[in-house]
Design a protein around this motif. Structure first.
Motif, PDB file in Angstrom:
ATOM      1  N   ALA A 125      13.610   4.072   2.768  1.00 48.47           N
ATOM      2  CA  ALA A 125      14.948   3.498   3.428  1.00 48.47           C
ATOM      3  C   ALA A 125      15.789   2.916   2.162  1.00 48.47           C
ATOM      4  O   ALA A 125      17.084   2.919   2.618  1.00 48.47           O
ATOM      5  CB  ALA A 125      14.514   2.351   4.335  1.00 48.47           C
ATOM      6  N   THR A 126      15.423   2.938   1.023  1.00 50.50           N
ATOM      7  CA  THR A 126      16.379   2.666   0.005  1.00 50.50           C
ATOM      8  C   THR A 126      17.378   3.800  -0.218  1.00 50.50           C
ATOM      9  O   THR A 126      18.245   3.608  -0.893  1.00 50.50           O
ATOM     10  CB  THR A 126      15.399   2.350  -1.672  1.00 50.50           C
ATOM     11  OG1 THR A 126      14.999   3.722  -1.763  1.00 50.50           O
ATOM     12  CG2 THR A 126      14.611   1.544  -1.417  1.00 50.50           C
ATOM     13  N   ASN A 127      17.023   5.298   0.294  1.00 44.81           N
ATOM     14  CA  ASN A 127      17.826   6.418   0.265  1.00 44.81           C
ATOM     15  C   ASN A 127      17.999   6.871  -1.380  1.00 44.81           C
ATOM     16  O   ASN A 127      18.841   7.445  -1.671  1.00 44.81           O
ATOM     17  CB  ASN A 127      19.410   5.882   0.725  1.00 44.81           C
ATOM     18  CG  ASN A 127      19.264   6.045   2.211  1.00 44.81           C
ATOM     19  OD1 ASN A 127      18.326   6.709   2.869  1.00 44.81           O
ATOM     20  ND2 ASN A 127      19.876   4.901   2.879  1.00 44.81           N
ATOM     21  N   THR A 128      17.149   6.083  -2.181  1.00 39.81           N
ATOM     22  CA  THR A 128      17.049   6.801  -3.627  1.00 39.81           C
ATOM     23  C   THR A 128      15.842   7.727  -3.858  1.00 39.81           C
ATOM     24  O   THR A 128      15.637   8.391  -4.798  1.00 39.81           O
ATOM     25  CB  THR A 128      16.969   5.608  -4.503  1.00 39.81           C
ATOM     26  OG1 THR A 128      15.729   4.623  -4.138  1.00 39.81           O
ATOM     27  CG2 THR A 128      18.108   4.538  -4.479  1.00 39.81           C
ATOM     28  N   VAL A 129      14.927   7.572  -2.814  1.00 43.39           N
ATOM     29  CA  VAL A 129      13.703   8.309  -2.773  1.00 43.39           C
ATOM     30  C   VAL A 129      13.627   9.526  -1.658  1.00 43.39           C
ATOM     31  O   VAL A 129      13.862   9.081  -0.630  1.00 43.39           O
ATOM     32  CB  VAL A 129      12.405   7.380  -2.763  1.00 43.39           C
ATOM     33  CG1 VAL A 129      10.960   8.085  -2.563  1.00 43.39           C
ATOM     34  CG2 VAL A 129      12.209   6.399  -3.898  1.00 43.39           C
ATOM     35  N   LEU A 130      13.494  10.648  -2.088  1.00 45.12           N
ATOM     36  CA  LEU A 130      13.189  11.854  -1.396  1.00 45.12           C
ATOM     37  C   LEU A 130      11.973  11.911  -0.589  1.00 45.12           C
ATOM     38  O   LEU A 130      12.090  12.076   0.668  1.00 45.12           O
ATOM     39  CB  LEU A 130      13.749  12.950  -1.775  1.00 45.12           C
ATOM     40  CG  LEU A 130      15.110  13.167  -2.459  1.00 45.12           C
ATOM     41  CD1 LEU A 130      15.085  14.400  -3.347  1.00 45.12           C
ATOM     42  CD2 LEU A 130      16.180  13.053  -1.364  1.00 45.12           C
ATOM     43  N   ARG A 131      10.825  11.767  -1.443  1.00 49.07           N
ATOM     44  CA  ARG A 131       9.550  11.773  -0.373  1.00 49.07           C
ATOM     45  C   ARG A 131       8.565  11.082  -1.313  1.00 49.07           C
ATOM     46  O   ARG A 131       8.557  10.586  -2.760  1.00 49.07           O
ATOM     47  CB  ARG A 131       9.151  13.157  -0.274  1.00 49.07           C
ATOM     48  CG  ARG A 131       8.759  14.096  -1.600  1.00 49.07           C
ATOM     49  CD  ARG A 131       8.554  15.507  -1.038  1.00 49.07           C
ATOM     50  NE  ARG A 131       8.767  16.239  -2.324  1.00 49.07           N
ATOM     51  CZ  ARG A 131      10.178  16.742  -2.359  1.00 49.07           C
ATOM     52  NH1 ARG A 131      11.084  16.512  -1.640  1.00 49.07           N
ATOM     53  NH2 ARG A 131      10.252  17.525  -3.499  1.00 49.07           N
ATOM     54  N   THR A 132       7.294  10.718  -0.737  1.00 51.37           N
ATOM     55  CA  THR A 132       6.351   9.922  -1.540  1.00 51.37           C
ATOM     56  C   THR A 132       5.225  10.595  -1.149  1.00 51.37           C
ATOM     57  O   THR A 132       4.930  11.437  -0.002  1.00 51.37           O
ATOM     58  CB  THR A 132       6.228   8.508  -0.832  1.00 51.37           C
ATOM     59  OG1 THR A 132       5.667   8.611   0.327  1.00 51.37           O
ATOM     60  CG2 THR A 132       7.614   7.796  -0.869  1.00 51.37           C
ATOM     61  N   SER A 133       4.064  10.642  -2.026  1.00 48.92           N
ATOM     62  CA  SER A 133       2.546  10.898  -1.898  1.00 48.92           C
ATOM     63  C   SER A 133       1.916   9.788  -2.304  1.00 48.92           C
ATOM     64  O   SER A 133       2.024   9.252  -3.488  1.00 48.92           O
ATOM     65  CB  SER A 133       2.381  12.162  -2.706  1.00 48.92           C
ATOM     66  OG  SER A 133       1.138  12.592  -2.581  1.00 48.92           O
ATOM     67  N   SER A 134       1.023   9.297  -1.552  1.00 49.51           N
ATOM     68  CA  SER A 134       0.221   8.179  -1.799  1.00 49.51           C
ATOM     69  C   SER A 134      -1.454   8.426  -1.950  1.00 49.51           C
ATOM     70  O   SER A 134      -1.818   9.166  -1.134  1.00 49.51           O
ATOM     71  CB  SER A 134       0.332   6.995  -1.014  1.00 49.51           C
ATOM     72  OG  SER A 134       1.816   6.701  -0.791  1.00 49.51           O
ATOM     73  N   VAL A 135      -2.210   7.688  -2.651  1.00 51.77           N
ATOM     74  CA  VAL A 135      -3.438   7.397  -3.070  1.00 51.77           C
ATOM     75  C   VAL A 135      -3.848   6.071  -2.699  1.00 51.77           C
ATOM     76  O   VAL A 135      -3.322   5.274  -3.319  1.00 51.77           O
ATOM     77  CB  VAL A 135      -4.119   8.116  -3.932  1.00 51.77           C
ATOM     78  CG1 VAL A 135      -3.970   9.839  -4.041  1.00 51.77           C
ATOM     79  CG2 VAL A 135      -3.652   7.787  -5.405  1.00 51.77           C
ATOM     80  N   ILE A 136      -4.869   5.775  -2.023  1.00 48.36           N
ATOM     81  CA  ILE A 136      -5.275   4.356  -1.745  1.00 48.36           C
ATOM     82  C   ILE A 136      -6.569   4.257  -2.641  1.00 48.36           C
ATOM     83  O   ILE A 136      -7.397   4.922  -2.631  1.00 48.36           O
ATOM     84  CB  ILE A 136      -5.462   4.301  -0.348  1.00 48.36           C
ATOM     85  CG1 ILE A 136      -4.313   4.209   0.553  1.00 48.36           C
ATOM     86  CG2 ILE A 136      -6.393   2.732  -0.279  1.00 48.36           C
ATOM     87  CD1 ILE A 136      -4.675   4.126   2.064  1.00 48.36           C
ATOM     88  N   VAL A 137      -6.514   3.119  -3.185  1.00 50.89           N
ATOM     89  CA  VAL A 137      -7.454   2.681  -4.137  1.00 50.89           C
ATOM     90  C   VAL A 137      -8.793   2.256  -3.415  1.00 50.89           C
ATOM     91  O   VAL A 137      -8.526   1.335  -2.608  1.00 50.89           O
ATOM     92  CB  VAL A 137      -6.902   1.392  -5.295  1.00 50.89           C
ATOM     93  CG1 VAL A 137      -8.366   1.056  -5.875  1.00 50.89           C
ATOM     94  CG2 VAL A 137      -6.125   2.018  -6.069  1.00 50.89           C
ATOM     95  N   LEU A 138      -9.927   2.689  -3.491  1.00 55.23           N
ATOM     96  CA  LEU A 138     -10.934   2.384  -2.723  1.00 55.23           C
ATOM     97  C   LEU A 138     -11.885   1.502  -3.322  1.00 55.23           C
ATOM     98  O   LEU A 138     -12.370   0.473  -2.851  1.00 55.23           O
ATOM     99  CB  LEU A 138     -11.932   3.612  -2.458  1.00 55.23           C
ATOM    100  CG  LEU A 138     -11.404   4.755  -1.857  1.00 55.23           C
ATOM    101  CD1 LEU A 138     -12.189   5.906  -1.605  1.00 55.23           C
ATOM    102  CD2 LEU A 138     -11.060   4.277  -0.360  1.00 55.23           C
ATOM    103  N   ASN A 139     -11.818   1.272  -4.904  1.00 57.88           N
ATOM    104  CA  ASN A 139     -12.742   0.149  -5.531  1.00 57.88           C
ATOM    105  C   ASN A 139     -11.901   0.200  -6.811  1.00 57.88           C
ATOM    106  O   ASN A 139     -11.739   1.210  -7.620  1.00 57.88           O
ATOM    107  CB  ASN A 139     -14.134   0.862  -5.400  1.00 57.88           C
ATOM    108  CG  ASN A 139     -15.048  -0.388  -6.089  1.00 57.88           C
ATOM    109  OD1 ASN A 139     -14.456  -1.467  -6.297  1.00 57.88           O
ATOM    110  ND2 ASN A 139     -16.319   0.018  -6.415  1.00 57.88           N
ATOM    111  N   THR A 140     -11.764  -0.947  -7.337  1.00 59.76           N
ATOM    112  CA  THR A 140     -11.158  -0.968  -9.005  1.00 59.76           C
ATOM    113  C   THR A 140     -12.608  -1.569  -9.791  1.00 59.76           C
ATOM    114  O   THR A 140     -13.170  -2.456  -9.466  1.00 59.76           O
ATOM    115  CB  THR A 140     -10.231  -2.189  -9.035  1.00 59.76           C
ATOM    116  OG1 THR A 140      -9.325  -1.680  -8.099  1.00 59.76           O
ATOM    117  CG2 THR A 140      -9.721  -2.421 -10.393  1.00 59.76           C
ATOM    118  N   HIS A 141     -12.776  -0.590 -10.868  1.00 59.62           N
ATOM    119  CA  HIS A 141     -13.967  -0.930 -11.617  1.00 59.62           C
ATOM    120  C   HIS A 141     -13.400  -1.710 -12.892  1.00 59.62           C
ATOM    121  O   HIS A 141     -14.184  -2.778 -13.245  1.00 59.62           O
ATOM    122  CB  HIS A 141     -14.461   0.258 -12.138  1.00 59.62           C
ATOM    123  CG  HIS A 141     -14.930   1.169 -11.025  1.00 59.62           C
ATOM    124  ND1 HIS A 141     -16.063   0.767 -10.335  1.00 59.62           N
ATOM    125  CD2 HIS A 141     -14.338   2.264 -10.431  1.00 59.62           C
ATOM    126  CE1 HIS A 141     -16.335   1.754  -9.204  1.00 59.62           C
ATOM    127  NE2 HIS A 141     -15.281   2.615  -9.261  1.00 59.62           N
TER     128      HIS A 141
END
Length: 158
Positions: A125-141
């Motif tokens: 919605a900032t109208n500065t980003v065309l698209r995103t791709s995300s990865v969710i962290v399952l565990n932080t070591h």
């Protein structure tokens, strides 16, 4: 900035005990208080020690989901405008310009997966980003791992 084993020992001691006094540190390290203070001052002045302060745990605040979002930006907007727009979204913890298929990499905290969708919607919605791709962290070591790097920098090369 060159560091040595004593610098590494000083930083390690204060990392483990951040509220320790310089006098107590000098006692534990068996060096003069002035030496500890001078080395801390030098490491702060040169940026080796980037700051002092509490580390806030997002999970303890209810932000249980961490995701890394690759962002493709509108090229006509410019990085500064995009970063300024993203800085107004409190759930975005870090933003890095990267090489590769995307332009920016953002570390995002969210309360849940559906809340992550809300944050991603806010990013777009900032109208500065065309698209995103995300990865969710399952565990932080581990994270924020700087002491091994400091120790490596303080070790003379063979």
């Amino acid at each position: 900035m060159p560091t040595d084993a004593l610098d590494a020992r000083i930083v390690t001691l204060f990392t483990d005990n951040p509220r320790m006094s310089v006098l107590e540190a000098s006692r534990r390290l068996a060096v003069a208080r002035a030496t500890v203070q001078a080395r801390l001052d030098r490491m702060q002045e040169t940026g080796v020690i980037a700051g002092w302060g509490p580390r806030i745990d997002a999970e303890a605040l209810g932000y249980d989901v961490v995701a890394y979002c690759s962002l493709t930006i509108r090229q006509d907007t410019g990085h500064d405008a995009v970063v300024a727009a993203l800085s107004r979204i409190p759930e975005i913890q870090e933003v890095h310009t990267v090489s590769g298929e995307s332009d920016l990499l953002a570390r995002v905290a969210a309360r849940s997966n559906s809340d992550l969708q809300r944050v991603i919607d806010a990013i777009v919605a900032t109208n500065t980003v065309l698209r995103t791709s995300s990865v969710i962290v399952l565990n932080t070591h581990f994270q924020g791992r700087m002491l091994p790097l400091l120790n490596a920098a303080a070790t003379p090369e063979a």
